[in-house]
Design a protein around this motif. Structure first.
Motif, short mmCIF file in Angstrom:
data_model
loop_
_atom_site.label_atom_id
_atom_site.label_comp_id
_atom_site.label_asym_id
_atom_site.label_seq_id
_atom_site.Cartn_x
_atom_site.Cartn_y
_atom_site.Cartn_z
N GLU A 32 0.82 -1.20 0.00
CA GLU A 32 0.00 0.00 0.00
C GLU A 32 0.87 1.26 0.00
O GLU A 32 0.60 2.23 -0.74
CB GLU A 32 -0.93 0.00 1.21
CG GLU A 32 -1.73 1.29 1.40
CD GLU A 32 -2.61 1.62 0.21
OE1 GLU A 32 -2.93 2.82 0.04
OE2 GLU A 32 -2.98 0.71 -0.56
N THR A 33 1.92 1.27 0.83
CA THR A 33 2.81 2.44 0.86
C THR A 33 3.55 2.60 -0.46
O THR A 33 3.68 3.72 -0.97
CB THR A 33 3.83 2.30 2.01
OG1 THR A 33 3.13 2.18 3.25
CG2 THR A 33 4.76 3.50 2.06
N ARG A 34 3.98 1.48 -1.03
CA ARG A 34 4.66 1.55 -2.33
C ARG A 34 3.73 2.14 -3.39
O ARG A 34 4.14 2.97 -4.20
CB ARG A 34 5.11 0.14 -2.75
CG ARG A 34 5.79 0.08 -4.12
CD ARG A 34 6.23 -1.34 -4.43
NE ARG A 34 7.28 -1.76 -3.50
CZ ARG A 34 8.56 -1.55 -3.69
NH1 ARG A 34 8.98 -0.89 -4.77
NH2 ARG A 34 9.45 -1.97 -2.80
N ARG A 35 2.45 1.71 -3.35
CA ARG A 35 1.49 2.24 -4.33
C ARG A 35 1.34 3.75 -4.18
O ARG A 35 1.34 4.48 -5.18
CB ARG A 35 0.14 1.56 -4.12
CG ARG A 35 -0.93 2.01 -5.12
CD ARG A 35 -2.30 1.49 -4.72
NE ARG A 35 -2.73 2.04 -3.44
CZ ARG A 35 -3.21 3.28 -3.30
NH1 ARG A 35 -3.31 4.09 -4.35
NH2 ARG A 35 -3.58 3.72 -2.10
N ARG A 36 1.23 4.24 -2.94
CA ARG A 36 1.06 5.69 -2.71
C ARG A 36 2.28 6.46 -3.20
O ARG A 36 2.14 7.53 -3.82
CB ARG A 36 0.82 5.98 -1.22
CG ARG A 36 -0.47 5.43 -0.66
CD ARG A 36 -0.92 6.19 0.59
NE ARG A 36 0.17 6.48 1.51
CZ ARG A 36 0.54 5.67 2.50
NH1 ARG A 36 -0.08 4.51 2.68
NH2 ARG A 36 1.53 6.02 3.32
#
Length: 330
Positions: A32-36
């Motif tokens: 999720e953090t990578r996506r953001r």
């Protein structure tokens, strides 16, 4: 110009996390953090500083490709696929074309070492000396051809002996009894393996015979090499070539001599490039998995856990066509 801090603020994280995402570590980042982070970078058109990344990671994000002739369709196609897969891993592909000249190859080797490329895909004229220079410099290498015994390097190729044997057996199974064999130079990688495969096939067809000619791997050299055969009263009934590039020259030489392919002389190539489908007539060949070779070569070079002398053997496909005497229904 957007900075890592700008991306971090938009993604709601730290600049360190942005660095971890673009450098694939050293610490893990949740999906999720990578996506953001990636979405924020795309919105801001952020591009990490390659030089800074290289200094930080101890890598140059570049790979080298050393080949003997970029005009050869096999190598041109290989370079295209390598470029695509290198880019997917955020690496730049540098191409060194030796043009069949050992001195030029040596110069390219020096350039790759000076530029500290992260790895090299190698099709070499010098083989052992080239591999030794890269090994001394600590540059990982994947060779796309057989290497001499005792040379410690990873290789990625089909079984040349088996491919040559299958090709010669196919030609001889048509009933052809005289086989002409066009190889690369005697000391070039793969030449011995092609000859060994031909000899294996001949053992299964004791009534057949073969004659050999070694020539530089170019259509022009192959054309010149077989002209004396085609000027004879009884030229070889079938010609096996160790590359498609050479087979293209043989097709021209046959036409030049007034010979019909395959009625007067059958022709078989080796590589299976897309150009085989647009020759006159369409060229039979052994198809190498060029795209798969490119993908695995990049993966092997970037995988630091890869054993230094792993032998990776890929599948090949014998592709009959009009030039060998096969019909479309076959």
């Amino acid at each position: 110009m957007a900075t890592a801090r700008d991306v971090a603020e938009r993604a709601g994280t730290s600049t360190a996390v942005v660095s971890y995402v673009f450098n694939n570590g050293p610490r893990p980042v949740s999906a999720e953090t990578r996506r953001r982070v990636l979405e924020a970078a795309a919105e801001l058109e952020y591009r990490p500083n390659i030089l800074a990344r290289a200094l930080s990671a101890g890598r140059t994000y570049s790979l080298g490709l050393l080949i003997p002739q970029i005009r050869n369709p096999y190598f041109a196609t290989l370079a295209e696929h390598l470029e695509n897969y290198a880019r997917q891993h955020d690496h730049l592909l540098l191409i060194g074309d030796s043009a069949g000249d050992p001195e030029q190859e040596s110069a390219h080797i020096g350039s790759f070492i000076e530029r500290k490329v992260d790895g090299v895909v190698l099709v070499s004229l010098l083989v052992a000396p080239a591999i030794q220079r890269f090994a001394t410099a600590g540059v990982p290498v994947v060779a796309l051809h057989p290497v001499p015994d005792g040379v410690t390097v990873s290789t990625l190729s089909i079984d040349y002996v088996a491919g040559a044997e299958a090709s010669a057996d196919h030609l001889l199974s048509h009933g052809y009894r005289t086989l002409g064999v066009v190889t690369g130079p005697e000391d070039s990688p793969g030449t011995a393996e092609h000859r060994r495969g031909i000899e294996r096939a001949l053992k299964a067809h004791p009534q057949a015979s073969a004659r050999y000619v070694a020539a530089p791997v170019s259509r022009f050299a192959a054309r010149d090499a077989v002209r004396p055969w085609f000027a004879q009263k009884r030229p070889p009934r079938a010609i096996y070539c160790s590359t498609d590039e050479q087979a293209f020259g043989v097709l021209f030489a046959a036409w030049e001599a007034g010979l019909q392919v395959p009625d007067d002389v059958a022709v078989m190539g080796f590589d299976g490039t897309s150009e085989c489908t647009v020759t006159i007539p369409p060229l039979a060949s052994v198809r190498q998995p060029i795209e798969k070779t490119a993908r695995q070569a990049v993966e092997l070079l970037l995988d630091r856990t890869n054993p230094p002398a792993a032998r990776h053997v890929l599948d090949y496909e014998l592709v009959p066509s009009t030039s060998c005497g096969c019909t479309e229904s076959e």
